[in-house]
Each structure stands twice: as C-alpha cells, then as structure tokens.
Write an enzyme that holds these catalytic residues in place. Structure first.
Site, PDB file in Angstrom:
ATOM      1  N   ASN A 103       0.936   0.471   5.950  1.00 45.68           N
ATOM      2  CA  ASN A 103       1.457  -0.321   4.842  1.00 45.68           C
ATOM      3  C   ASN A 103       2.216  -1.490   5.447  1.00 45.68           C
ATOM      4  O   ASN A 103       3.153  -1.286   6.224  1.00 45.68           O
ATOM      5  CB  ASN A 103       2.388   0.518   3.963  1.00 45.68           C
ATOM      6  N   GLY A 104       1.818  -2.711   5.121  1.00 49.26           N
ATOM      7  CA  GLY A 104       2.496  -3.881   5.655  1.00 49.26           C
ATOM      8  C   GLY A 104       1.511  -4.972   6.006  1.00 49.26           C
ATOM      9  O   GLY A 104       0.337  -4.937   5.632  1.00 49.26           O
ATOM     10  N   HIS A 139      17.314 -35.795 -30.115  1.00 45.13           N
ATOM     11  CA  HIS A 139      16.113 -36.301 -30.783  1.00 45.13           C
ATOM     12  C   HIS A 139      15.550 -35.289 -31.777  1.00 45.13           C
ATOM     13  O   HIS A 139      14.347 -35.272 -32.020  1.00 45.13           O
ATOM     14  CB  HIS A 139      15.067 -36.688 -29.736  1.00 45.13           C
ATOM     15  N   GLU A 170       9.361 -12.553 -24.476  1.00 51.05           N
ATOM     16  CA  GLU A 170       8.308 -11.589 -24.165  1.00 51.05           C
ATOM     17  C   GLU A 170       8.773 -10.157 -24.386  1.00 51.05           C
ATOM     18  O   GLU A 170       8.037  -9.336 -24.939  1.00 51.05           O
ATOM     19  CB  GLU A 170       7.886 -11.723 -22.688  1.00 51.05           C
ATOM     20  N   CYS A 230       0.842  -1.189   0.000  1.00 57.01           N
ATOM     21  CA  CYS A 230       0.000   0.000   0.000  1.00 57.01           C
ATOM     22  C   CYS A 230       0.877   1.238   0.000  1.00 57.01           C
ATOM     23  O   CYS A 230       2.094   1.168   0.133  1.00 57.01           O
ATOM     24  CB  CYS A 230      -0.910   0.005   1.230  1.00 57.01           C
ATOM     25  N   LYS A 278      -1.229  -7.260 -19.167  1.00 60.63           N
ATOM     26  CA  LYS A 278      -0.827  -7.784 -17.867  1.00 60.63           C
ATOM     27  C   LYS A 278      -1.700  -8.950 -17.435  1.00 60.63           C
ATOM     28  O   LYS A 278      -1.219  -9.936 -16.896  1.00 60.63           O
ATOM     29  CB  LYS A 278      -0.893  -6.658 -16.815  1.00 60.63           C
ATOM     30  N   TRP A 321      -3.622  -1.672  -1.463  1.00 55.24           N
ATOM     31  CA  TRP A 321      -3.585  -2.948  -2.165  1.00 55.24           C
ATOM     32  C   TRP A 321      -3.940  -3.999  -1.122  1.00 55.24           C
ATOM     33  O   TRP A 321      -3.196  -4.259  -0.203  1.00 55.24           O
ATOM     34  CB  TRP A 321      -2.204  -3.210  -2.760  1.00 55.24           C
ATOM     35  N   LYS A 360      10.594 -15.198 -20.598  1.00 52.39           N
ATOM     36  CA  LYS A 360      10.924 -13.811 -20.279  1.00 52.39           C
ATOM     37  C   LYS A 360      11.673 -13.156 -21.429  1.00 52.39           C
ATOM     38  O   LYS A 360      11.410 -12.010 -21.797  1.00 52.39           O
ATOM     39  CB  LYS A 360      11.788 -13.738 -19.010  1.00 52.39           C
ATOM     40  N   GLU A 387      10.752 -20.800 -18.078  1.00 52.55           N
ATOM     41  CA  GLU A 387      10.442 -19.436 -17.656  1.00 52.55           C
ATOM     42  C   GLU A 387      11.489 -18.441 -18.170  1.00 52.55           C
ATOM     43  O   GLU A 387      11.144 -17.334 -18.596  1.00 52.55           O
ATOM     44  CB  GLU A 387      10.352 -19.366 -16.130  1.00 52.55           C
ATOM     45  N   ARG A 436       1.214   1.588  -6.000  1.00 54.18           N
ATOM     46  CA  ARG A 436       1.421   0.720  -4.849  1.00 54.18           C
ATOM     47  C   ARG A 436       0.128   0.049  -4.391  1.00 54.18           C
ATOM     48  O   ARG A 436       0.166  -0.884  -3.575  1.00 54.18           O
ATOM     49  CB  ARG A 436       2.019   1.509  -3.683  1.00 54.18           C
TER      50      ARG A 436
END
Length: 606
Positions: free
Chosen positions: A99-100, A502, A486, A2, A601, A75, A483, A479, A27
């Site tokens: 915040n936390g 193969h 992308e 937050c 996103k 958030w 990345k 992954e 945030r």
C-alpha cells in the site's frame, strides 16, 4: 490507497484473508489477491474487479492450503486495473503486497532491467518484489534493510519468503500498518476492521521498523536489528464505526485524510525543489506551446478549476477560461490549435466532462485530465493524465478530492510560470517549498474542528445562508456554499462581495447568516466594507481570515482564524474548515451526511 492483510496461525488462511479484505474494500475496489505459503511453495490467486471476483476464482481453483498468507485489495495508481497488475507481486523466492506509492520506481526498474530482470506488470510494486528478490541472499531482515534505503515514497509491505514459510515480514513508511495480536495466531492489516473479528489487541510499528510475524509471536526490530518493545493497544469501538476508521462518518474521515492525500499527490511531482511531472507527452516544450487554457469540469471539480484559473493567470500570465462541462459542447466553443483543454473529474467517468473531452479531441485540441481513478474513461481517452492520488472517496460530498485537485493545479501553475519566465526561479522554488508544507498545515487546520462545530451550532437553524468573497476567495466561497447545501439542505448561495450592491443585498434581512472569506491582504479593507454593508442590514457575520488579521474581532460577529500560509495557497486550509463547517451543520440538523438525498458519487449520465 490500497488495503493489505496478513495472517499466520492454525485457522484456514484463505477465509481469514478474504474476510479481512472485505472489511478493507473501501480502501480499494478494482482488484484483489491473496498469497498462501505452504511448505516452501507460495500459491498466488488474484483477479481484476471486486473481492467477489477473487472469491469466485478461488472457488474454481480450490482453496490453497497452508497456515500463513497475505492479501491485498487494490486502488490502482501505477498501471490500469488488470489481473497482471493486481497484487500480490512475486520475485523468484518471495511475494509482496503493498500500500503506497514508490516515487523512484522507474529508475529502479531500469536498473534491474539492465541486469536482465524481466517485468510483467506496469506497477511500482513489482519493482519492490524484484528488487527485494535481487537483494535477498538468505537473510530476510538484511535484504529488507537494503531495500528500505533504496526506496523513495510511501509503503506498507507484507512479504512472504519461500525459505521461511511460517512467517510474514512487514514494514511501513508513510502508510498505515497495524499488527494484530491473537492467541496462537497473529495478523497484519492496513486498518483495524480487518482483524476485529479475531482480536482487539494490536500494536503499531514505527516507520522503517521491521515486523516478523509468526503464530507464536510478533516481533518488531529496528533498522539495526534491535528488538523494539511495543505498547499493546485495545480497539474499543464497534465494527460499524471501525469501518470508518473510528470516525462517525466517512466524510469526516476523508477530511482527516487530506494531509496524507495531499502529500501522496504532491511528493512524486517535486524534484530538486521544482514541480516535475515526468510525463513523456507533457514536456516543458508542450506546456510552453499552450496559448490559452480551457478548464472544463462540473461541481466541486469546477470550483477547483476556478482556483486554478487565479493561480495560472497570476503566475504564468496565460489566459484561462472556466467552462461548465454540461454547457461546453453546446456553446460551440472557440478552440484553436495551441489551446489546452484541461479536464477535471474525481471519478474520471463524469458524462458531461467526458463528452467535452471527446469534443476537444475531435477538434484536434490537446487534452490534459486531472482525475483520481486510474483506468477511468477520461484517463484512458485524454492525451495526458495527472492523477490525484487521494484514494477512494466514499462520502458523496467531495472533500479530499477537491483539496488534492487544487494542490496539484498549483504545481501546474508554478511550472507554467517558471517556464514562461513570469516567475523567477527563486520564487518558483519558494512557492514549491511552501506547497510542500501543506500536509503539515492541514494537520494544524484540522485542530480547529471544535471551533467549527461551535460555529456550526450558531447557524444550524438557518433557512438561507450566504457566502461572500473577492478574487480567489470568491472561488472558495462557491465550494463552501456547495458543500453546505449538498449535505445540510440549507439554501446557500455564494457571491462576489462586490456584487452585493447590485441586487443581492436585498436578500439580507435581520439574522441572515453570512460567511465572509478574506484571505488576501490586499482585498481585506474592501471585504470589511462589504461586511459592514450586510451587518448594517442585520446579518450575522462569520469572518474566516488568517491569524493576525487586524481588526477582525471588530469587523464581524464571529471570527475563525486560519493558520498563516502563502496567500495564494490559502484555499487549501480554508477548504478544510469550510468542509468541517458544512459537516457539523449537517450532523446537528440530523442529516444523512455520507449519502445526501438525490445525489450520487459519480454522475455518469448527461
């Protein structure tokens, strides 16, 4: 994650607070609120939704008068987004923004309820407000000191006391907080962008130091009440860069947030040296009942699931299948009553994944969601939810979301192994302890940024690139390849190294870049053989392996050494360097790192 802001001075506080919150909205985005103190009365206005919803509400109600105020953009972690769960939160004589995450909030809440104190919201922050109000006997500093020894978790707090209408009290632990220093006015904020319009001078309180902010001065005292002299710093970046915390791109900023994100996700789920999820619907008996796990996800989340499969099967010996969400419900999956469908989604709104969840529930199968957004569709509809508290991720390419997903899934694997007795308690405790060191290890890994940038320069002009690995390293290679393609637009593929012979090796010609991942000692000799196979055909090879790997310099053209860690957890630091390699490659190629073409996103259409 937050955002908080506070102002005391001669300006009209509401405008200062809302402008500051606008700069901090990255945030948190699901609610916002302000509190303004005026001659002992504290006026609170808050609203679910974006900051614009709060501003409309302020226009309807009228701007509260005063010279001192605090604000918050949320958030959500505890409690879905709503007007009631929005900050600020109030006691009878004070108001708090936070915040936390407070890890022991439930225990504290039950104690306060036993004393007859009522609660309105589902948040951990209201516990702070009510507890502080209970402890307050007329001296704010004394009450705050008593508060800090009772809280477990992370926090940055801004507090208004009715009895002290011209002051803001603030403190922090494991969450960011700055004190902005103006002329006849002072500020608090989660980050510099909130105050740059008014001042570039600021200082940084240390953990559990208490700041008392008035228009005339900003004083910081330690837990014993002794005044602390703080170094005055000057912000020297422009506004656009400051919104990214001084980083050139949100992606790089989010990579550097991974240590904190992993700590926020893991810390509340470790108790007495073992994983503990504390969910009424996900008891140990329920976990023990699952005979097979189906992991369903898309993209990066799917790759996190691949790592989880290796961990669960190795530690708990429970069979795991990996299912692409967009294919799951069309393949008429075989689901039995004692199966678990484990859904992974950063946004909690991924259409294909949501459809897979609904299919599983329609068949009466228990569903467990791993998501990052509280109150999202998947979170609401799953039988149980494990939140990854990574905070908002603005860059399209997912970085810290992946790291926290695999970290949380490791905890699940350890718990399952412990319950099934395939993992001795001593080993479960050892692995949990190793996992607890991941934030520190990630800090060390991020020191490799310069090396990653150099290696990216070696491969930036490639038209094709291949990743290879065995076992868990193949999952990681998937992954890393995603990345790179992308955000850099280099055609990249990941292969299980043993599959090269193969057919894949026909694609390797002189100068073809190959990134070889080898973090598992038992497979290292096999990987060296695969490296020789591609080197013989002209490939330029980068080997990513742990420090101390024998013969690495002789095996490959370039070597990137990872900090040593438990082999099973090697994907955590390795993911960070693969993200950095992709990031710097894209930057060197002049790509739009945060907003790569054709991507969004969150994929909310099938």
């Amino acid at each position: 994650m937050c955002g908080i802001v506070g102002y005391v001075g001669e300006k009209e506080p509401v405008s200062v607070l809302t402008e500051g919150l606008e700069k901090l909205e990255y945030r948190g985005y699901d609610s916002a609120g302000i509190a303004v103190s005026n001659h002992g009365e504290i006026c609170v206005i808050k609203a679910k939704g974006r900051l614009s919803d709060l501003e409309k509400k302020i226009q309807l109600q009228g701007k509260p008068k005063g010279s001192c105020g605090i604000g918050h953009t949320r958030w959500a972690t505890h409690g879905e987004p709503s007007d009631i769960n929005s900050h600020p939160h109030c006691g009878k004589r004070l108001t708090v923004v936070h915040n936390g995450i407070i890890e022991n909030y439930q225990e504290l809440k039950e104690r306060l309820q036993a004393k007859g104190i009522a609660f309105e919201s589902q948040t951990d922050t209201e516990v702070i407000a009510k507890l502080l109000d209970y402890l307050y006997k007329g001296d704010p500093l004394e009450a705050i000191r008593k508060l800090t020894v009772r809280l477990k978790g992370s926090y940055a707090l801004g507090i208004l006391f009715q009895d002290f209408p011209d002051a803001i009290y603030a403190l922090r632990k494991d969450s960011p907080l700055i004190i902005g220093l103006g002329e006849g006015e002072n500020f608090i904020a989660s980050d510099i962008p909130a105050i740059l319009k008014y001042t570039r001078r600021y200082c940084l309180p240390e953990e559990d130091e208490i700041a008392v902010i008035t228009a005339e001065k900003a004083e910081v005292v330690n837990i014993d009440g002794k005044v602390c002299q703080k170094e005055i710093l000057i912000a020297d970046w422009d506004m656009e860069a400051a919104e990214k915390g001084g980083f050139p791109h949100f992606m790089l900023k989010e990579i550097h947030e991974e240590p904190q994100a992993v700590m926020s996700t893991l810390s509340p789920r470790m108790k007495d040296g073992l994983p503990c999820f504390g969910l009424a619907e996900l008891t140990d008996e329920k976990l023990m009942s699952f005979e097979k796990i189906h992991i369903v996800a898309c993209g990066t989340a799917l790759h996190a699931g691949m790592v989880a499969k290796s961990a669960v099967e190795a530690l708990a010996r429970v069979p795991v299948s990996i299912e692409i969400a967009s294919e799951f419900r069309y393949n008429n999956p075989i689901l039995r009553k004692n199966d678990l469908v484990l859904i992974i989604s950063q946004s909690g709104e991924t259409a294909d994944t949501l459809a897979a969840l609904r299919l599983a529930r329609a068949k009466g199968i228990f569903t467990l969601a791993v998501v990052n957004v509280v109150g999202s569709s998947i979170a609401r509809e799953a039988d149980s939810v494990l939140y990854t508290w990574a905070g908002p991720e603005i860059a399209v390419a997912s970085t810290k979301a992946y790291t926290v997903q695999i970290s949380l899934l490791y905890l699940l694997a350890i718990r399952l192994g412990y319950l099934h007795k395939t993992l001795p308690e001593s080993e479960a405790r050892r692995l949990t302890g190793e996992l607890e060191t991941m934030p520190e290890l990630l800090h060390k890994t991020l020191e490799l940024s310069g090396r990653c940038k150099y290696l990216a320069s070696r491969f930036q002009n490639a038209s094709d690139l291949f990743y290879i690995g065995r076992g868990i390293d193949w999952s990681l290679a998937m992954e890393g390849s995603l990345k790179l393609k992308e955000i850099s637009y280099i055609h990249s593929e990941a292969y299980a190294a043993g599959e090269l012979k193969h057919g894949t090796i026909s694609l390797v010609v002189k100068g073809t870049p190959v990134i070889a991942l080898s973090t598992q000692k038992r497979l290292y000799e096999k990987m060296v053989s695969n490296i020789k196979e591609v080197s013989t055909r002209g490939a330029t090879v980068l080997l990513i392996c742990p420090e101390g790997t024998p013969g690495a310099e002789q095996a490959a053209d370039y070597v990137l050494y990872l900090p040593e860690t438990e082999e099973l957890f090697a994907p955590v630091p390795a993911a960070a360097v693969l993200q950095l390699l992709a990031y710097y490659t894209a930057v060197l190629r002049g790509c739009d790192v945060d907003k790569p073409r054709n991507l969004a996103k969150s994929v909310t259409v099938e």
